[in-house]
Design an enzyme around this catalytic site. Structure first.
Site, PDB file in Angstrom:
ATOM      1  N   HIS A 235       0.805  -1.230   0.000  1.00  0.00           N
ATOM      2  CA  HIS A 235       0.000   0.000   0.000  1.00  0.00           C
ATOM      3  C   HIS A 235       0.834   1.273   0.000  1.00  0.00           C
ATOM      4  O   HIS A 235       0.341   2.360   0.288  1.00  0.00           O
ATOM      5  CB  HIS A 235      -0.974   0.046   1.190  1.00  0.00           C
ATOM      6  CG  HIS A 235      -1.855  -1.161   1.302  1.00  0.00           C
ATOM      7  ND1 HIS A 235      -2.615  -1.628   0.263  1.00  0.00           N
ATOM      8  CD2 HIS A 235      -2.073  -2.002   2.333  1.00  0.00           C
ATOM      9  CE1 HIS A 235      -3.273  -2.699   0.652  1.00  0.00           C
ATOM     10  NE2 HIS A 235      -2.958  -2.963   1.893  1.00  0.00           N
ATOM     11  N   ARG A 292      -2.328  18.070   2.075  1.00  0.00           N
ATOM     12  CA  ARG A 292      -0.928  18.541   2.076  1.00  0.00           C
ATOM     13  C   ARG A 292      -0.346  18.336   0.690  1.00  0.00           C
ATOM     14  O   ARG A 292      -0.987  17.749  -0.170  1.00  0.00           O
ATOM     15  CB  ARG A 292      -0.124  17.698   3.074  1.00  0.00           C
ATOM     16  CG  ARG A 292      -0.319  16.209   2.766  1.00  0.00           C
ATOM     17  CD  ARG A 292       0.629  15.310   3.457  1.00  0.00           C
ATOM     18  NE  ARG A 292       0.190  13.920   3.424  1.00  0.00           N
ATOM     19  CZ  ARG A 292       0.393  13.076   2.444  1.00  0.00           C
ATOM     20  NH1 ARG A 292       1.029  13.463   1.363  1.00  0.00           N
ATOM     21  NH2 ARG A 292      -0.044  11.827   2.499  1.00  0.00           N
TER      22      ARG A 292
END
Ligand code: ADP
Length: 461
Positions: A235, A292
């Site tokens: 992942h 972000r």
């Protein structure tokens, strides 16, 4: 307009921010740990303050020390980069209280999207498709079994506070589900101090495609198309490219519109990324929003010509967006490989230590973002990524051929890296055909003989 920025990060992203600031005429203050004194970002900043020992929880995660440095150096903004405090709502709130611009969205937005179950609800409310799953958090195991059965196995159990590929477990049937559910809750409690989890249908062979957005403080929101980040190990992204070889123009438009819709509904500001999983039919589903700048932002910069970090700083300073949606075009293809100090021959174990010799590739269509150099000692305390190489060209084939030759040019001695592994992927016909899904690396490791991607650190022919 911001005059002086504290960069609350390290490594390549700290250097990336220093560079953007210098081009804008903004003064830079880098804070650093004792282990990072030799890092390039510290040397290139206008000022630098040591904020503690190597361990992150004693330096880069110490909000009070960072804010003290900000006060001493009289900065008007803090850029958090990615990781560390970048998605810490309490830190953003402290900045707001101290009247320091946090280069990112408001603390409330960070808090909302930081809870992945809440983010799902927000997406659903904005009519952005989400993966079938539980309605919010489930705490009771019997209730969870009922919901999982209704969703249909396999299901994925996800920590609301999870991130960085951590805090997820897949259950393939009712029998394993109970155990996985209890383990997932315990693990999440330990790792994130919050044991809450939610459920999603586990999609078998999806692509990870995310949309970059920019939003100013005046209500303007644009998207800068997608990045395909399907090549992941555990992942964690490894190779990213834009545009996605899978998306049709029609899907691209739909996903872009959805991302903008969600950002508008959330009154989002600054740079953000809306992540989707896309199935083989082309149906796409929201998974989370990152509030972000992302590691892989550079591929978007190279296809659109927009400097995202500069835009972040301008937006935080109160400027209106420099672009309208119609100004944003896909000018070329770009691809990024993350170069990590790790050993594919030892199950990708981190490989800190001294880089005895360093030569980075260059030439037409190659961009390197890195804080390391020959003689640099990679500390063992942080993430193993030491460089990002981005190649670009008019077509995907050209960008891939350039990546192949760029990876071949790298010369890094003294430590092991994943360069040879990445090169084997770039040369793999399945990847080249644009067929990689999030299952790709697992399948690659089973299919390809080990000596095809394990190196002895010698230059490859
Ligand atoms: P993190 O916040 O840790 O990055 P994400 O929710 O963004 O977690 O998921 C990271 C990766 O995990 C995805 O890119 C995908 O490969 C996999 N994943 C997450 N949710 C699912 C799902 N429902 N089905 C299949 N894979 C998933």
């Amino acid at each position: 307009m911001i005059k002086k920025v504290l960069i609350a990060n390290r490594g390549e992203i700290a250097l990336r921010i220093v560079r953007a600031c210098h081009e804008l005429g903004i003064k830079t203050l880098c804070v650093y740990s004792e282990a990072d004194e030799q890092s390039l970002h510290v040397q290139l900043a206008d000022e630098a303050i040591c904020i503690g020992p190597a361990a992150s929880n004693l330096s880069y995660l110490k909000a009070d020390r960072i804010l003290s440095a900000a006060e001493i150096a009289n900065v008007d903004a803090i850029h958090p980069g990615y990781g560390f405090l970048a998605e810490n709502a309490d830190f953003a709130e402290q900045c707001e209280r101290c009247n320091i611009q946090f280069v990112g969205p408001s603390s409330q937005t960070i808090r909302d999207f930081g809870d992945k179950a809440r983010a799902r609800e927000m997406a659903a409310a904005a009519k952005v498709p989400t993966i079938p799953g539980s309605q919010g958090v489930i705490r009771d195991v019997n209730e969870a079994v009922k919901v999982a059965t209704k969703i249909g196995f396999p299901v994925i159990i996800k920590a609301v506070a999870g991130g960085g590929g951590k805090g997820m477990r897949v259950a393939h049937n009712k029998v394993t589900f109970q155990r996985e559910f209890v383990n997932a809750r315990n693990e999440a409690e330990k790792a994130f101090g919050n044991g809450d989890v939610y459920l999603e249908k586990f999609l078998e062979n999806p692509r990870h495609i995310e949309i970059q957005i920019l939003a100013d403080h005046h209500g303007n929101v644009i998207h800068l198309f997608e990045r395909d980040c399907s090549v992941q190990r555990r992942h964690q992204k490894l190779i990213e490219e834009a545009p996605s070889p899978f998306l049709s123009d029609d899907m691209r438009k739909k996903m872009g519109r959805c991302a903008v819709k969600l950002a508008q509904a959330a009154k989002y500001r600054n740079a953000g990324t809306i992540e989707f999983l896309v199935d083989k039919h082309g149906d796409f589903y929201f998974i989370e929003m990152n509030t972000r700048i992302q590691v892989e932002h550079g591929v978007t910069e190279e296809i659109t010509g927009v400097d995202l970090v500069k835009e972040q700083l301008l937006i935080a300073g109160g400027a209106k967006l420099n672009y309208e949606q119609k100004d944003i075009k896909i000018l070329r293809h770009a691809i990024e490989c993350r170069v990590c100090a790790e050993d594919p021959g030892r199950n990708f174990a981190p490989c800190p230590g001294e880089i005895t010799l360093y030569y980075a590739p260059g030439g037409h269509g190659v961009r390197i973002d890195s804080h390391v150099y020959g003689g640099y000692v990679i500390p063992s305390h942080y993430d193993s990524m030491i460089s990002k190489v981005i190649t670009f060209g008019r077509t995907r084939e050209l960008a891939l051929d350039r990546m192949d030759r760029a990876l071949r040019e790298y010369l890094i001695r003294g430590i092991q890296t994943n360069i040879h592994f990445s090169r084997a992927i770039i040369r793999d016909p399945i990847f080249r055909e644009g067929k990689a899904t999030t299952k790709y690396i697992e399948e690659f490791l089973n299919r390809v003989p080990r000596d095809m991607y394990i190196t002895t650190n010698d230059r490859q022919p």
